[in-house]
Write a protein that holds these residues in place. Structure first.
Motif, PDB file in Angstrom:
ATOM      1  N   SER A  17       0.831  -1.205   0.000  1.00 43.74           N
ATOM      2  CA  SER A  17       0.000   0.000   0.000  1.00 43.74           C
ATOM      3  C   SER A  17       0.865   1.254   0.000  1.00 43.74           C
ATOM      4  O   SER A  17       1.996   1.241   0.502  1.00 43.74           O
ATOM      5  N   TYR A  60     -14.140   6.396  -9.715  1.00 41.10           N
ATOM      6  CA  TYR A  60     -12.923   5.612  -9.870  1.00 41.10           C
ATOM      7  C   TYR A  60     -12.898   4.920 -11.237  1.00 41.10           C
ATOM      8  O   TYR A  60     -13.944   4.520 -11.758  1.00 41.10           O
ATOM      9  N   VAL A  64      -8.964   0.497 -10.729  1.00 34.82           N
ATOM     10  CA  VAL A  64      -8.564   0.737  -9.337  1.00 34.82           C
ATOM     11  C   VAL A  64      -9.735   0.642  -8.368  1.00 34.82           C
ATOM     12  O   VAL A  64      -9.524   0.655  -7.149  1.00 34.82           O
ATOM     13  N   PHE A  68      -8.387   1.477  -4.474  1.00 31.40           N
ATOM     14  CA  PHE A  68      -7.975   2.846  -4.173  1.00 31.40           C
ATOM     15  C   PHE A  68      -9.143   3.607  -3.567  1.00 31.40           C
ATOM     16  O   PHE A  68     -10.308   3.365  -3.903  1.00 31.40           O
ATOM     17  N   MET A  83      -3.897   3.807  -1.695  1.00 30.73           N
ATOM     18  CA  MET A  83      -3.764   2.761  -2.708  1.00 30.73           C
ATOM     19  C   MET A  83      -3.390   1.449  -2.020  1.00 30.73           C
ATOM     20  O   MET A  83      -2.319   1.344  -1.419  1.00 30.73           O
ATOM     21  N   LEU A  86      -1.559  -3.007  -4.333  1.00 30.67           N
ATOM     22  CA  LEU A  86      -0.886  -2.484  -5.511  1.00 30.67           C
ATOM     23  C   LEU A  86      -0.299  -3.603  -6.364  1.00 30.67           C
ATOM     24  O   LEU A  86       0.175  -4.623  -5.836  1.00 30.67           O
ATOM     25  N   ASP A  90       0.264  -0.855 -11.748  1.00 27.54           N
ATOM     26  CA  ASP A  90      -0.027   0.453 -11.154  1.00 27.54           C
ATOM     27  C   ASP A  90       1.189   1.378 -11.208  1.00 27.54           C
ATOM     28  O   ASP A  90       1.085   2.559 -10.846  1.00 27.54           O
ATOM     29  N   TYR A  94       2.112   9.623 -10.807  1.00 27.99           N
ATOM     30  CA  TYR A  94       0.764   9.997 -10.405  1.00 27.99           C
ATOM     31  C   TYR A  94       0.673  11.507 -10.243  1.00 27.99           C
ATOM     32  O   TYR A  94       1.526  12.121  -9.599  1.00 27.99           O
TER      33      TYR A  94
END
Length: 125
Positions: A17, A60, A64, A68, A83, A86, A90, A94
């Motif tokens: 995460s 979303y 995800v 997320f 998040m 993962l 991914d 970002y």
């Protein structure tokens, strides 16, 4: 004028995460809808998640959803992206972004007028 600064990126193993934060300056942050996008090498920037100005509505991408969570604290002028679970896919830079237009257009890159500089997320397998 609102400015956005992302933080919280890093390297994590698959299944792990990370929590990204987008910190805003400026007094009118609570008037903006905010989105998170990501861009992997050689790919177009893609929508990840969005939240309305009041924080009452979130959206979303299918990739995800369920992993997320986007949230905001207007008093602290921050928008977070939690998040979980993962995966290597991914991996991307970002970006957080903001706009004050129609939130129904929140999945479109062109809707946004303000962008942060981006933060790298790398997920190893």
């Amino acid at each position: 004028q609102v400015q956005l600064v992302e933080s919280g990126g890093g390297l994590v193993q698959a299944g792990g995460s990370l929590r990204l934060s987008c910190a805003a300056s400026g007094r009118t942050f609570s008037s903006y809808h905010v989105g998170w996008f990501r861009q992997a090498p050689g790919k177009e920037r893609e929508f990840v998640a969005a939240i309305t100005d009041s924080g009452t509505v979130t959206d979303y991408s299918d990739s995800v959803k369920g992993r997320f969570t986007i949230s905001r604290d207007n008093a602290k002028k921050t928008v977070n992206l939690q998040m979980n679970s993962l995966q290597p896919e991914d991996t991307a830079v970002y970006y957080c972004a903001a706009h004050w237009g129609d939130p129904r257009s929140g999945r479109l890159v062109g809707t946004y007028i303000l962008w942060g500089q981006g933060t790298q997320v790398t997920v190893s397998s």
